[in-house]
Design a protein around this motif. Structure first.
Motif, mmCIF file in Angstrom:
data_model
loop_
_atom_site.group_PDB
_atom_site.id
_atom_site.type_symbol
_atom_site.label_atom_id
_atom_site.label_comp_id
_atom_site.label_asym_id
_atom_site.label_seq_id
_atom_site.Cartn_x
_atom_site.Cartn_y
_atom_site.Cartn_z
ATOM 1 N N ALA B 89 0.834 -1.206 0.000
ATOM 2 C CA ALA B 89 0.000 0.000 0.000
ATOM 3 C C ALA B 89 0.871 1.258 0.000
ATOM 4 O O ALA B 89 0.632 2.199 -0.774
ATOM 5 N N VAL B 90 1.888 1.270 0.855
ATOM 6 C CA VAL B 90 2.755 2.465 0.935
ATOM 7 C C VAL B 90 3.545 2.617 -0.374
ATOM 8 O O VAL B 90 3.652 3.725 -0.925
ATOM 9 N N PRO B 167 12.625 -1.434 7.014
ATOM 10 C CA PRO B 167 11.429 -1.526 6.152
ATOM 11 C C PRO B 167 11.345 -0.387 5.137
ATOM 12 O O PRO B 167 10.801 -0.562 4.044
ATOM 13 N N VAL B 168 11.891 0.788 5.516
ATOM 14 C CA VAL B 168 11.867 1.932 4.587
ATOM 15 C C VAL B 168 12.600 1.562 3.300
ATOM 16 O O VAL B 168 12.143 1.849 2.187
ATOM 17 N N SER B 169 13.728 0.895 3.440
ATOM 18 C CA SER B 169 14.512 0.515 2.260
ATOM 19 C C SER B 169 13.738 -0.469 1.390
ATOM 20 O O SER B 169 13.773 -0.379 0.160
ATOM 21 N N VAL B 170 13.048 -1.394 2.032
ATOM 22 C CA VAL B 170 12.300 -2.389 1.255
ATOM 23 C C VAL B 170 11.198 -1.693 0.457
ATOM 24 O O VAL B 170 11.023 -1.950 -0.745
ATOM 25 N N VAL B 171 10.489 -0.778 1.109
ATOM 26 C CA VAL B 171 9.409 -0.071 0.413
ATOM 27 C C VAL B 171 9.983 0.781 -0.722
ATOM 28 O O VAL B 171 9.457 0.776 -1.842
ATOM 29 N N LEU B 172 11.069 1.480 -0.444
ATOM 30 C CA LEU B 172 11.669 2.320 -1.497
ATOM 31 C C LEU B 172 12.158 1.468 -2.663
ATOM 32 O O LEU B 172 12.039 1.859 -3.826
ATOM 33 N N ALA B 173 12.697 0.304 -2.341
ATOM 34 C CA ALA B 173 13.166 -0.579 -3.412
ATOM 35 C C ALA B 173 11.997 -1.078 -4.252
ATOM 36 O O ALA B 173 12.100 -1.187 -5.479
ATOM 37 N N LEU B 174 10.875 -1.354 -3.579
ATOM 38 C CA LEU B 174 9.687 -1.764 -4.339
ATOM 39 C C LEU B 174 9.256 -0.635 -5.275
ATOM 40 O O LEU B 174 8.932 -0.859 -6.447
ATOM 41 N N VAL B 175 9.273 0.593 -4.753
ATOM 42 C CA VAL B 175 8.890 1.748 -5.582
ATOM 43 C C VAL B 175 9.827 1.847 -6.780
ATOM 44 O O VAL B 175 9.387 1.961 -7.932
ATOM 45 N N TYR B 176 11.107 1.775 -6.487
ATOM 46 C CA TYR B 176 12.097 1.904 -7.554
ATOM 47 C C TYR B 176 11.929 0.811 -8.616
ATOM 48 O O TYR B 176 12.009 1.056 -9.812
ATOM 49 N N ILE B 244 16.961 -9.322 -0.927
ATOM 50 C CA ILE B 244 18.210 -8.655 -1.306
ATOM 51 C C ILE B 244 18.435 -7.395 -0.472
ATOM 52 O O ILE B 244 19.533 -7.151 0.005
ATOM 53 N N ILE B 245 17.372 -6.634 -0.283
ATOM 54 C CA ILE B 245 17.526 -5.328 0.357
ATOM 55 C C ILE B 245 17.611 -5.434 1.883
ATOM 56 O O ILE B 245 18.214 -4.602 2.538
ATOM 57 N N SER B 246 16.997 -6.484 2.432
ATOM 58 C CA SER B 246 17.010 -6.591 3.886
ATOM 59 C C SER B 246 17.539 -7.933 4.369
ATOM 60 O O SER B 246 18.578 -8.008 5.007
#
Lengths: 390, 303
Positions: B89-90, B167-176, B244-246
């Protein structure tokens, strides 16, 4: 077909595994049934065509495989798998027609019961008796070495960065406790991404040594302990410690000895002293040891050549080369000793602990072995709960 | 047109759908039925590999019921399901926040640069998703370029550990990773809006902002919904981005659980059941999307 099951011999009280083959344990050796007779002695090796080597990726030096092909005038095909589950599935579904395959002792009963591998005629494999540790001439999981030759041996222990971790881990009364006291290293701690290894680590922390247990209470206790690690150090769950420890992106990692040595050989940044890394493994009978093997695939069209491969891989020069110049996983060769490796400058003194000796194997050893399907489900479900972060 | 269509038999036009139908059957329906078969099937007693139950009369619902119960509060999948939903969602909201203005700009304001911008949008597809994620690992490593810059510029003198279970990195990676898949269909939807409607709004005295709010935005909602569905579906099943990110259990997603049960072991039915539950959940979103599209089509036709 099967003169087979009548030849089965094993400890009477051993629980049954796939195909009615008893589950092997270091103190309960199993002689695997022969589902066909081995090839006759004295046959000429096949030439021409393709010889397919089925193994874990990056687990054998391609140059050595090519050299074998050149010696026997065959084209070499290396086909890889990511896990033993994938290996078994691809052999069982005939998605791969291999000549030889890696196999782990815990999957051996499956491979034999499912007729995925062929019996070995020892006449073609003289190097087994000549070069390999006597303790693995007739290992508990494959008495008389009917199907396998050992390939690599390794311990499961703790790898860490001396420049970051201040505790003398090897000197602790319970070195596993370092993980439960690793608040200072939060974010830089790793646990092996392996359902058995991760839970076993928690069991060993509690000095519980029945690592092939199927007791739900013992498994759940280990799960609770593993989950307790999350608020303490938020561990990463992976099997990349061979890279992250040498590069310094992890500081404290649940670790396979072969990965640590392989990391030093291949991933240590230029100019970094290998003494920055340390490794501790429990004493014999107090921590898991493992070994991987080679076997002849049932689908081989070159059975004689496949036998020669088994012999080739435990040739002193080939095995040593593969270990020291490629994967870091030690072959169980008499010629390889930690003292010799240190004296020759092949490994640093501080990593002598990552090299095993023949006495590490035997009835008193701990080895993660096949469980019943129900037992496997218990372990897998518990591990799934841990990695879900619930 | 109608005259010409009379020359050819009607089945000819319908036959154009054949490749798509075959594709759908072979690569969606059959595999999906196989997943159902695995979920309701058994395992080979020796190899422990799935044995799908193709005949519904042979189905055993044990694994599916066990899995469904895991989604109840306090169940095995409760936490990971809500974490996944939150991340998606985010990430979706951020994708829209960034992607909509980009698509809008290219559609409305880029003239000669439009083709260049389009090419730039497609550029990430030249590099595999996996490689792009691995590149992030280097960029966001403790001594990577991002932290070096943040420390050097004093924006964040003590930069966070982006890759350590953050978790911020995971969400940002999903966005990217997924944002190009959102922008392209959104751009197509914005391009399809009749510009004369906007001109009419402006002629009737609407400010640019009001024209956007009352014309462009409502007319682009179907595109927004479509693009959201396109990226939300794969994000829900993603497992390699958090890996990969976390790599930490605290950021694992439902896809990681599916991967674990499918990757080996004696319980592939659980993996398949998780896939089915996820598909059912996504089907709700998909149904809402299809209902919205149908409603807009009806409205346009009625006008």
């Amino acid at each position: 077909m099967a003169p087979a099951l009548s030849r089965l011999a094993a400890a009477d009280d051993a629980p049954m595994g796939p195909g009615g083959i008893p589950l092997a344990r270091p103190d309960k050796p199993v002689t695997l049934p022969l589902w066909e007779d081995p090839i006759k002695s004295g046959l000429e090796p096949e030439t021409d065509g393709t010889f397919t080597v089925f193994n874990y990726s990056d687990y054998i030096d391609k140059a050595l495989v090519e050299e074998f092909g050149k010696q026997h005038k065959v084209k070499i095909q290396i086909t890889t798998f990511d896990s033993m589950d994938q290996c078994i599935t691809r052999l069982a579904t005939k998605a791969v027609r291999a000549d030889v395959t890696n196999i782990t002792p815990d999957r051996l009963a499956q491979a034999v019961a499912g007729k995925l591998i062929k019996p070995v005629n020892p006449d073609y494999v003289p190097n087994l008796k000549k070069n390999v540790w006597p303790s693995l001439h007739s290992p508990f999981y494959d008495q008389e070495s009917r199907y396998t030759v050992p390939y690599t041996v390794y311990t499961t222990g703790i790898g860490w960065r001396n420049d970051k971790v201040k505790e003398d881990i090897a000197g602790l009364a319970n070195p596993w406790s370092i993980f439960w006291n690793s608040q200072a290293y939060k974010g830089y701690v790793g646990v092996l991404d392996d359902s058995r290894e991760a839970l076993v680590m928690a069991m060993l922390y509690r000095e519980f040594y029945d690592i092939n247990t199927e007791d739900p209470a013992a498994i759940n206790k280990a799960l609770d302990d593993l989950k307790a690690l999350i608020p303490i150090c938020n561990p990463k769950v992976n099997i990349t410690e061979y890279q992250t420890l040498p590069e310094g992106t992890s500081w404290l990692h649940h670790c396979w000895s072969g990965d640590l040595l392989g990391g030093v050989f291949s991933y240590l940044p230029e100019g970094t002293d290998p003494s920055v890394l340390s490794y501790w493994a429990p004493a014999r009978g107090k921590g898991p040891i493992q070994n991987d093997c080679w076997a002849i695939s049932a689908s081989t069209k070159k059975p004689v050549l496949a036998h020669l491969w088994l012999d080739y891989i435990i040739d002193n020069t080939v095995a040593t080369d593969n270990f020291l110049n490629f994967n870091g996983y030690q072959p169980p060769m008499v010629s390889i000793t930690p003292e010799k490796l240190v004296a020759e400058g092949r490994i640093p003194e501080n990593l002598k602990t990552a090299v095993m000796g023949p006495d590490d194997f035997g009835p008193g050893a701990l080895q993660e072995m096949t469980l019943t399907p129900k037992g496997q489900a218990l372990w897998q479900s518990a591990y799934a709960k841990f990695v879900s972060g619930a | 047109m109608s005259e010409k269509s009379g020359i050819y038999p009607r089945w000819l036009w319908q036959a154009f759908a054949l490749p798509g139908v075959v594709w759908l059957i072979l690569l969606f329906l059959v595999p999906f039925y196989a997943v159902i078969g695995v979920a309701f099937g058994g395992v080979d007693p020796i190899f422990l590999i799935p044995v799908p139950a193709w005949n519904p009369l042979d189905w055993s619902a044990e694994a599916v019921i066990q899995t469904l119960s895991g989604f109840l509060p306090g169940g095995d999948y409760w936490a990971v399901f809500w974490r996944t939903t939150l991340y998606v969602a985010v990430a979706l909201a951020l994708c829209l926040l960034v992607g909509y203005p980009v698509a809008y700009y290219i559609s409305r304001h880029a003239r000669r640069t439009k083709s260049i911008l389009l090419a730039l949008l497609v550029l990430p597809f030249w590099v595999s998703y996996l490689m792009r994620m691995l590149a992030w690992v280097n960029l966001f490593a403790p001594s990577g370029y991002v932290n070096d810059f943040l420390a050097w510029s004093h924006i964040l003198p003590d930069p966070p550990d982006w890759l350590n279970g953050n978790p911020v990195s995971v969400v940002l990676a999903l966005v990217y990773g997924y944002i190009p898949y959102l922008i392209l269909p959104l751009l197509a939807a914005l391009d399809r809006i009749d510009k004369s409607l906007l001109e009419a709004a402006r002629d009737l005295g609407a400010s640019p902002a009001r024209a956007f709010l009352h014309v462009t935005l409502p007319l682009s909602m179907t595109g927004v919904l479509g693009a959201s569905v396109i990226i939300a579906l794969p994000m829900f099943g993603d497992y390699y981005t958090p890996n990969i990110i976390s790599g930490s259990p605290t950021t694992s997603m439902l896809g990681n659980q599916i991967d674990l049960f499918f990757h080996g072991g004696p319980q592939p039915q659980i993996g398949a059941s998780l896939t089915l539950v996820l598909s059912l959940f996504l089907a709700v979103l998909m149904t809402y999307y299809m209902y919205s599209v149908a409603r807009s089509t009806r409205e346009v036709r009625d006008e």
